[in-house]
Scaffold this motif. Sequence first.
Motif, PDB file in Angstrom:
ATOM      1  N   ASN A  96      17.030  -7.187  47.907  1.00 47.46           N
ATOM      2  CA  ASN A  96      16.292  -7.876  46.841  1.00 47.46           C
ATOM      3  C   ASN A  96      15.203  -8.808  47.381  1.00 47.46           C
ATOM      4  O   ASN A  96      15.231 -10.019  47.154  1.00 47.46           O
ATOM      5  N   LYS A 143      11.903 -10.969  47.722  1.00 44.59           N
ATOM      6  CA  LYS A 143      11.218 -11.752  46.693  1.00 44.59           C
ATOM      7  C   LYS A 143       9.733 -11.400  46.678  1.00 44.59           C
ATOM      8  O   LYS A 143       9.072 -11.421  47.724  1.00 44.59           O
ATOM      9  N   LYS A 152       9.915  -4.343  40.814  1.00 47.60           N
ATOM     10  CA  LYS A 152      11.273  -4.467  40.264  1.00 47.60           C
ATOM     11  C   LYS A 152      12.019  -3.144  40.342  1.00 47.60           C
ATOM     12  O   LYS A 152      13.214  -3.100  40.656  1.00 47.60           O
ATOM     13  N   ASP A 207      13.193  -8.939  43.719  1.00 47.65           N
ATOM     14  CA  ASP A 207      13.355 -10.102  42.847  1.00 47.65           C
ATOM     15  C   ASP A 207      11.941 -10.588  42.534  1.00 47.65           C
ATOM     16  O   ASP A 207      11.291 -11.191  43.377  1.00 47.65           O
TER      17      ASP A 207
END
Length: 298
Positions: free
Chosen positions: A131, A133, A149, A154
Amino acid sequence: MKETILSLTPQHWKDYELIDTGAFEKLERFGPYILSRPEPQAIWDKSMKDEEWTEMAHAHFSKEKNNPEKGHWNELKKIPHNWHVLYKSPENLQMKLNLAMTSFKHIGLFPEQAVNWDYIADTLGKIPVKNPKVLNLFAYTGAASVAAKACGADVTHLDSVKQVVTWSKHNMESSGLDGIRWIVDDAMKFIKREVRRGNKYHGIILDPPAYGRGPDGEKWILEEQINEMLKICAELLEDKHHFLILNMYSLSFSSIIAANLVNSNFKEVNNAEHGELYLVDRFEKKLPLGIFFRFRKI
């Protein structure tokens, strides 16, 4: 510093086609519907006759005399106010994007950006972080946010216009996704706060307009503020694994300017690529639609 200079255009999008360009207009197909609208860079002649454009088009955009940025759509055939197109890439990226005819000639999508959606998917597939960022600034209707996404990122999506953030949320939901963080704010104010908070991102996407306004009337002028913005973004980018994508549409800017801006503000620029984004019509005319600079460390 070694850089790759590229001219990029989408290669595999069945739901989009640039049919013809010329006389400061472009004729495009989005799914089953064909639109003609202004294009200031199409300064050459059309390959097809005006009558052929009119016969093919479902709607034509006419500019206002006193405000070339606004106008209205003339419907020539039956066309819904809202519809969607599908995007599928070789990287197994799949999105359903919602379109609508707005008074600013836009329909919620910049097709040439598909090459960057593919880049996002390829990069996130190789970053060894669960995940990662990603921050998308000036994110408009959020195709890049949805792409990130869909690849497990994230995502923080920021735009100053509440209506287009709502549009972005619709794109996320139509694509069967959830969990994007939505921010309606001035981009410069937000990233300064993120630095003070000590936040970091594995990916930053910037798609700034030449001119713009924040939600409280904050003024954005690309030439005056992009250097400062990149300086701040350099503080937000993770050191070990990261990517950055910068798009610019100012007619006075070249990709060399973008390269100078990035290289002067980031300590480490790996696997750098820059150049023009363009679309090709049926008659092999290439329509330039902005410049880009991107790099990654994976």
